[in-house]
Design an enzyme around this catalytic site. Structure first.
Site, mmCIF file in Angstrom:
data_model
loop_
_atom_site.group_PDB
_atom_site.id
_atom_site.type_symbol
_atom_site.label_atom_id
_atom_site.label_comp_id
_atom_site.label_asym_id
_atom_site.label_seq_id
_atom_site.Cartn_x
_atom_site.Cartn_y
_atom_site.Cartn_z
ATOM 1 N N ASP A 147 -3.257 0.421 7.832
ATOM 2 C CA ASP A 147 -1.875 1.249 7.774
ATOM 3 C C ASP A 147 -0.762 0.593 9.066
ATOM 4 O O ASP A 147 -0.038 1.603 9.589
ATOM 5 C CB ASP A 147 -2.380 2.560 8.132
ATOM 6 N N ASN B 93 0.887 -1.247 -0.021
ATOM 7 C CA ASN B 93 -0.226 0.116 -0.098
ATOM 8 C C ASN B 93 0.791 1.278 -0.087
ATOM 9 O O ASN B 93 1.995 1.055 0.606
ATOM 10 C CB ASN B 93 -1.003 -0.053 1.271
ATOM 11 N N HIS C 290 0.672 5.075 1.105
ATOM 12 C CA HIS C 290 0.076 6.067 2.107
ATOM 13 C C HIS C 290 0.418 7.508 2.267
ATOM 14 O O HIS C 290 1.804 7.544 2.351
ATOM 15 C CB HIS C 290 -0.065 5.672 3.647
HETATM 16 C C1 GAR Z 1 -2.814 8.590 -3.135
HETATM 17 O O1 GAR Z 1 -2.298 10.147 -2.405
HETATM 18 C C2 GAR Z 1 -2.604 7.539 -2.238
HETATM 19 O O2 GAR Z 1 -1.362 7.720 -1.283
HETATM 20 C C3 GAR Z 1 -3.704 7.804 -1.190
HETATM 21 O O3 GAR Z 1 -4.757 8.132 -2.019
HETATM 22 C C4 GAR Z 1 -4.377 8.732 -3.144
HETATM 23 C C5 GAR Z 1 -4.718 8.198 -4.397
HETATM 24 O O4 GAR Z 1 -4.412 9.079 -5.570
HETATM 25 N N1 GAR Z 1 -4.139 6.485 -0.518
HETATM 26 C C6 GAR Z 1 -4.554 6.700 0.795
HETATM 27 O O5 GAR Z 1 -4.757 7.432 1.193
HETATM 28 C C7 GAR Z 1 -4.470 5.247 1.477
HETATM 29 N N2 GAR Z 1 -5.065 5.251 2.913
HETATM 30 P P1 GAR Z 1 -4.493 8.269 -6.899
HETATM 31 O O6 GAR Z 1 -5.913 7.469 -7.201
HETATM 32 O O7 GAR Z 1 -4.400 9.540 -7.871
HETATM 33 O O8 GAR Z 1 -3.472 7.157 -7.158
#
Ligand code: GAR
Length: 200
Positions: free
Chosen positions: A151, A108, A110
């Site tokens: 997480d 994952n 984060h």
């Molecule tokens: C990213 O910033 C990722 O790190 C986050 O969601 C966004 C997705 O962007 N993930 C989380 O917050 C997981 N807890 P994307 O769809 O443009 O890749």
């Protein structure tokens, strides 16, 4: 490796991984996108790159017991011989049966420095909002293994990013996303090359 990406949103990290494959930076095949949201940007990106999409959510199977629901994921992952899963903005918890079958094989990303600013509800812009509200001067990104708890799995990589006086959640998100796009493919490559061991 045969990789399946799980995504729910815009899919910019998914795109970064696909581009890394297209440019032969990665050797693995990006075989499948699993999404709970058939209208999300990631689905359009999958179409652009010719990647198969599997849409599955509890809305489609409201009454199925948990283990049966998990089995649907496992069958699909098996069909594509998937041996690495990369979550890229996936809003749902990964089904326990999948976590079990893919122990140490689910990554994952984060957008903060775990264990800070993680846990349930800490997703996307909410994370950056909490960071800005807290007044910390440093945030960043974490790439980690997924286990049963949100997480909390083993951290493989972190990159810090300064929070400037004039940053708000949107400017911070933009800055960190750029690093996500660089480092997610980079860490997958390190895994391909055996430089990062998943079973240590
Ligand atoms: C990213 O910033 C990722 O790190 C986050 O969601 C966004 C997705 O962007 N993930 C989380 O917050 C997981 N807890 P994307 O769809 O443009 O890749």
């Amino acid at each position: 490796m045969n990789i399946c990406v799980f995504a729910s949103g815009g899919g910019s990290n998914f795109r970064a991984i696909l581009e890394a494959r297209r440019d032969n930076f990665l050797n693995s095949g990006i075989k499948l996108l699993i999404t709970n949201n058939s209208n999300c940007g990631a689905v359009l990106i999958a179409k652009e790159f010719g990647v198969d999409v599997f849409h599955i959510s509890r809305k489609v199977y409201p009454d199925l017991p948990g283990d049966e629901y998990g089995k649907i994921f496992l069958e699909k992952l098996g069909d594509y011989n998937i041996n690495l899963i990369a979550l890229a903005g996936y809003m749902k918890a990964v089904e326990p049966a999948v976590v079990k079958a893919y122990t140490n094989r689910i990554l994952n990303i984060h957008p903060a420095l775990l264990p800070s600013f993680g846990g349930k509800g800490m997703y996307g812009i909410n994370v950056h909002k909490a960071v800005i509200q807290s007044g910390v001067k440093v945030s960043g990104l974490t790439i980690h293994l997924v286990d049963e708890e949100y997480d909390r799995g083993r951290i493989l990589f972190q990159k810090s990013v300064n929070v400037e006086e004039n940053d708000d959640e949107y400017t911070l998100q933009k800055k960190i996303l750029q690093f996500e796009h660089k480092y997610y493919p980079f860490i997958i490559k390190k895994i391909e090359e055996g430089e990062i061991g998943l079973d240590e």
